[in-house]
Design a protein around this motif. Structure first.
Motif, PDB file in Angstrom:
ATOM      1  N   LEU A 155       0.692  -1.191  -0.092  1.00 49.94           N
ATOM      2  CA  LEU A 155      -0.080  -0.095   0.216  1.00 49.94           C
ATOM      3  C   LEU A 155       0.815   1.253  -0.041  1.00 49.94           C
ATOM      4  N   PHE A 156       0.393   2.226  -0.745  1.00 50.64           N
ATOM      5  CA  PHE A 156       0.999   3.587  -0.827  1.00 50.64           C
ATOM      6  C   PHE A 156       0.075   4.532  -0.012  1.00 50.64           C
ATOM      7  N   ALA A 157       0.700   5.508   0.710  1.00 51.78           N
ATOM      8  CA  ALA A 157       0.012   6.618   1.219  1.00 51.78           C
ATOM      9  C   ALA A 157       0.943   7.933   1.047  1.00 51.78           C
ATOM     10  N   GLY A 158       0.279   9.060   1.144  1.00 48.32           N
ATOM     11  CA  GLY A 158       1.136  10.170   1.216  1.00 48.32           C
ATOM     12  C   GLY A 158       0.316  11.473   1.739  1.00 48.32           C
ATOM     13  N   HIS A 159       0.892  12.396   2.292  1.00 46.63           N
ATOM     14  CA  HIS A 159       0.179  13.361   2.870  1.00 46.63           C
ATOM     15  C   HIS A 159       0.917  14.773   2.445  1.00 46.63           C
ATOM     16  N   ASN A 160      -0.171  15.898   2.735  1.00 46.53           N
ATOM     17  CA  ASN A 160       0.464  17.249   2.310  1.00 46.53           C
ATOM     18  C   ASN A 160       1.595  17.188   3.465  1.00 46.53           C
ATOM     19  N   PRO A 161       2.802  18.017   3.037  1.00 45.35           N
ATOM     20  CA  PRO A 161       3.743  18.169   4.154  1.00 45.35           C
ATOM     21  C   PRO A 161       3.332  19.094   5.324  1.00 45.35           C
ATOM     22  N   ASN A 162       2.224  19.912   5.337  1.00 43.37           N
ATOM     23  CA  ASN A 162       1.652  20.681   6.340  1.00 43.37           C
ATOM     24  C   ASN A 162       1.006  19.860   7.115  1.00 43.37           C
ATOM     25  N   ASN A 163       0.467  18.680   6.796  1.00 45.22           N
ATOM     26  CA  ASN A 163      -0.798  17.944   7.712  1.00 45.22           C
ATOM     27  C   ASN A 163       0.166  16.889   8.635  1.00 45.22           C
ATOM     28  N   LYS A 164       0.428  17.608   9.801  1.00 46.77           N
ATOM     29  CA  LYS A 164       1.077  16.590  10.912  1.00 46.77           C
ATOM     30  C   LYS A 164       0.364  15.649  11.436  1.00 46.77           C
ATOM     31  N   ALA A 165      -1.213  15.789  11.335  1.00 53.08           N
ATOM     32  CA  ALA A 165      -1.908  14.638  11.914  1.00 53.08           C
ATOM     33  C   ALA A 165      -1.922  13.471  11.020  1.00 53.08           C
ATOM     34  N   SER A 166      -2.142  13.884   9.583  1.00 51.43           N
ATOM     35  CA  SER A 166      -1.635  12.661   8.804  1.00 51.43           C
ATOM     36  C   SER A 166      -0.464  11.896   8.813  1.00 51.43           C
ATOM     37  N   GLU A 167       0.546  12.863   8.976  1.00 45.79           N
ATOM     38  CA  GLU A 167       1.975  12.071   9.119  1.00 45.79           C
ATOM     39  C   GLU A 167       2.021  11.245  10.304  1.00 45.79           C
ATOM     40  N   ARG A 168       1.350  11.641  11.528  1.00 42.50           N
ATOM     41  CA  ARG A 168       1.508  10.704  12.580  1.00 42.50           C
ATOM     42  C   ARG A 168       0.592   9.550  12.492  1.00 42.50           C
ATOM     43  N   LEU A 169      -0.618   9.650  11.663  1.00 44.20           N
ATOM     44  CA  LEU A 169      -1.537   8.421  11.600  1.00 44.20           C
ATOM     45  C   LEU A 169      -0.616   7.574  10.918  1.00 44.20           C
TER      46      LEU A 169
END
Length: 177
Positions: free
Chosen positions: A129-143
């Protein structure tokens, strides 16, 4: 809501239908939800209609989508979580989630993503699985890190015009198989 094909303790997963436009507008029409999804920070109603159409077409073609999710107890629409094609040649799908602001901070994102990951590996039998996040979205990074995704690279994401931190997960990386 048209029945659930998959559930967790608190969440039911359904399928998008054309009649769900108002729900799609509730979700993707909120600039607090879309500020990390598009460079403009908000999505027009026409763009939302196209997004909904694309989700329905993705299901018709691949039997996956960012499925609409609901609270089992109240049947309230929460957002969407699911899969989309990413790299078919390597049997890799992309996982993502968008929640209505009202449902942030209650662990629903982690619960929904864990179920989608199990579905991807156990039912669809993807390789990764691949996932990415906006570099400014720290909640997504933590998740993503909490779920067990491993950072691999930066990838340009045209809708935001930014390089997004990008992650992969193999079946062996997932702790709840």
């Amino acid at each position: 809501m048209n029945g659930y094909f998959m559930t967790t303790e608190r969440i039911g997963f359904s399928l998008w239908r054309e009649e769900d436009l108002l729900k799609a507008i509730e979700l993707w029409g909120n600039p607090k939800v879309t500020k990390f999804i598009t460079a403009k920070g908000k999505i027009t109603e026409e763009e939302i209609k196209q997004r909904l159409k694309k989700e329905i077409e993705t299901y018709e073609n691949s039997e996956i989508q960012y499925w609409p999710i609901y609270l089992l107890e109240t049947k309230e629409f929460v957002g969407c979580c699911g899969l989309r094609p990413y790299d078919i040649s390597s049997n890799t799908l992309e996982m993502g989630i968008h929640l209505k602001e009202k449902y942030w901070g209650f662990g629903l994102a982690e619960e929904a993503c864990n179920e989608v990951i199990k579905y991807a590996f156990n039912t669809i039998k993807v390789r990764s699985l691949f996932a990415g996040h906006n570099p400014n979205n720290k909640a997504s990074e933590r998740l993503l890190k909490k779920l067990g995704f491993k950072y691999t690279h930066e990838e340009f994401y045209p809708p935001t015009g930014l390089n997004h931190p990008s992650y992969l997960m193999s079946k062996n990386d997932f702790k709840f198989i």
